[in-house]
Design a protein around this motif. Sequence first.
Motif, PDB file in Angstrom:
ATOM      1  N   GLY A 261      46.754  45.502  82.186  1.00  0.00           N
ATOM      2  CA  GLY A 261      47.270  44.385  81.046  1.00  0.00           C
ATOM      3  C   GLY A 261      48.321  42.936  81.949  1.00  0.00           C
ATOM      4  O   GLY A 261      48.134  42.046  80.686  1.00  0.00           O
TER       5      GLY A 261
ATOM      6  N   THR B  51      36.565  51.188  71.402  1.00  0.00           N
ATOM      7  CA  THR B  51      37.944  50.291  72.145  1.00  0.00           C
ATOM      8  C   THR B  51      38.584  48.543  71.081  1.00  0.00           C
ATOM      9  O   THR B  51      37.474  48.131  70.451  1.00  0.00           O
TER      10      THR B  51
ATOM     11  N   GLU C 141      42.641  43.504  77.558  1.00  0.00           N
ATOM     12  CA  GLU C 141      42.723  44.394  78.096  1.00  0.00           C
ATOM     13  C   GLU C 141      41.183  44.761  79.452  1.00  0.00           C
ATOM     14  O   GLU C 141      41.082  44.354  80.635  1.00  0.00           O
TER      15      GLU C 141
ATOM     16  N   ASP D 221      45.780  49.328  85.151  1.00  0.00           N
ATOM     17  CA  ASP D 221      46.238  49.170  84.129  1.00  0.00           C
ATOM     18  C   ASP D 221      46.719  47.432  84.538  1.00  0.00           C
ATOM     19  O   ASP D 221      47.653  46.678  85.124  1.00  0.00           O
TER      20      ASP D 221
ATOM     21  N   LEU E 190      42.388  51.846  73.740  1.00  0.00           N
ATOM     22  CA  LEU E 190      41.274  51.173  74.972  1.00  0.00           C
ATOM     23  C   LEU E 190      41.257  52.630  75.987  1.00  0.00           C
ATOM     24  O   LEU E 190      42.407  52.941  76.100  1.00  0.00           O
TER      25      LEU E 190
ATOM     26  N   LYS F 173      43.723  54.876  75.834  1.00  0.00           N
ATOM     27  CA  LYS F 173      45.183  54.478  75.858  1.00  0.00           C
ATOM     28  C   LYS F 173      45.575  54.187  74.527  1.00  0.00           C
ATOM     29  O   LYS F 173      44.679  53.195  73.990  1.00  0.00           O
TER      30      LYS F 173
ATOM     31  N   GLN G 246      48.104  52.667  71.901  1.00  0.00           N
ATOM     32  CA  GLN G 246      49.120  51.780  71.856  1.00  0.00           C
ATOM     33  C   GLN G 246      50.852  52.712  70.709  1.00  0.00           C
ATOM     34  O   GLN G 246      50.372  53.005  69.784  1.00  0.00           O
TER      35      GLN G 246
ATOM     36  N   LYS H 177      44.348  47.728  69.412  1.00  0.00           N
ATOM     37  CA  LYS H 177      45.663  49.223  69.884  1.00  0.00           C
ATOM     38  C   LYS H 177      45.038  50.530  70.076  1.00  0.00           C
ATOM     39  O   LYS H 177      45.778  51.610  71.261  1.00  0.00           O
TER      40      LYS H 177
ATOM     41  N   TYR I 239      44.872  44.717  74.286  1.00  0.00           N
ATOM     42  CA  TYR I 239      43.542  45.799  74.916  1.00  0.00           C
ATOM     43  C   TYR I 239      42.072  45.434  74.651  1.00  0.00           C
ATOM     44  O   TYR I 239      42.402  45.443  75.690  1.00  0.00           O
TER      45      TYR I 239
END
Length: 555
Positions: free
Chosen positions: A302, A230, A203, A300, A235, A147, A149, A233, A200
Amino acid sequence: MNFQKKTKHLRRYKDLAELLIKYGQSDLVSSLDIEPYSKEEESRRADPKAEELPNDLEKLGPTYIKLGQFLSTRPDIIPQEYMSELGQLQDNVEPVDYDTIEQIVYRELGTRISKAFNEFKAEPLASASLGQIHFARLRDNRPVAVKVQRPGIREQIFDDLDAFDDIADFLERNTKAGKQFMLTTMLDEFRKSMISELDYLAEAEHQKILGENLAGFRHLKVPKPVDSYTTSKVLTMDFIDGKNIGHLSPIGKTEVRGEKLAKELFEAYLQQILIDGFYHADPHPGNLFITHDGKLALIDLGMVARVHDDLQNNLIRLLIALSEGKGEQTAENALRIGKKTSTADEKNFRKEVIEYVAVYHGSSLEQIETGKIVIGLTKVSARNGIKLPPELVMLGKALLNLDKAAEILDPQFDPNAAIRQNTAILLKKRMRKAMKPSGLYDAMLETKEIVEKFPGRINNIMRILAGNDFTVKLRLMNEPKFLSVVKEASNRLTLGMILAALIIGAALLMRVETTFTILGYPGIAILFFLLAAFGGLILAFRILFPDKDKTNKKQ
């Protein structure tokens, strides 16, 4: 509008002002003194439809999309028709080009994609307002999801939030609705949510915590983060090979154990909320994946929420009362959780809650949605000046999404039955949690403090008593009435004692011989008896038939 801010916010002020003019209340708009439309345009826009709001928010960018999703959890502010539309707000945007993604990964991980991964798909699996996800394989060929950003998204969101701060502060100072909804406080909640979603590393920590908490649920899965890949920004986490439950075909649904998964998912959420105090706050169908081995994955993370111990205890009581259709207990627990405002109407609140719970409890199985009930309760509370904590509103939204997910998995699932069946288990887990070393240590420390301070406090009390300085303070709601009642009671008690003395004295005088007699009995004794009888009749009459006029005057 006299905002002492940088000119770069002017466009954002205009965007917000246009939204307020189109969807806001009249007192908000009139205070802003803005006329961006001609009269012809204004008449054309005078009656906006609820379904237009999501599109308008999507056009304004990611912060507005997130704001819409946040407002969909506030039934005390947003009408039901707007909440329904905002609940369907899509967070899908155009993907960032691969070259930019490669630069971000290199800057964050300190190495090129080709060296960090055996494989990295250029085409994203999903693209949202804050970031996008790519499939990749680590050097050991382990499949992962990465993931990344979006570039510049933090700066854009923080600039938007600054503009929101200006608008909220202005409205709260100058409009009735702004004060009523406490816009600056609400915006603080939104800011915290956004900051959490942009980090992140946070998260990744959420994934670890939730994975540990749900380890006992065999059919549930939480992706684990790869710490060395990780950053705040980027993950990197386990790749979940499957599809979200919202995309299951009718045939696909028959191939999964929907009844078992719905039951275990609901039990897991009861544990998260009422035992662990930490839960995945956005369990909509798009964030729940059916894996190829028949498990249900929660992705997800977050957006999470926390529930402190005191609120957990009250939530257990509230949910049990709701599930059993006990309106009076539901109202009592809601009052215990919430705070009364200056406009609170407790009597009407109790009445509305009892009626509301009665209607809901009489609904058919297909109509029962726990999330809707909790959100409905927050509406009744807001209408009667009872402010429930934000955690309960967030919980209602989470349960609403959970109801939809459970319905997809098992249309016959009964959340009320699940709550009642798990009550004993939940209470046992709460007791076990309280008996953990950390809980025992807290109790021991408090006991130690009491024991240490007890002798000193006893000495203080004894010194006050010895010095005749001991005072008792009473706070009376209606002091004159209270004093009048005490005085009346004292008078009656005194009269009763006098009458008793007369009777005893008359009985003793009956043995004394005297020339003064009445009907052959000692005269003075008979007079005492008659006086006591007359006084007794008056006292009995005053007790049985109090002076209503006098009573009313005292009141």
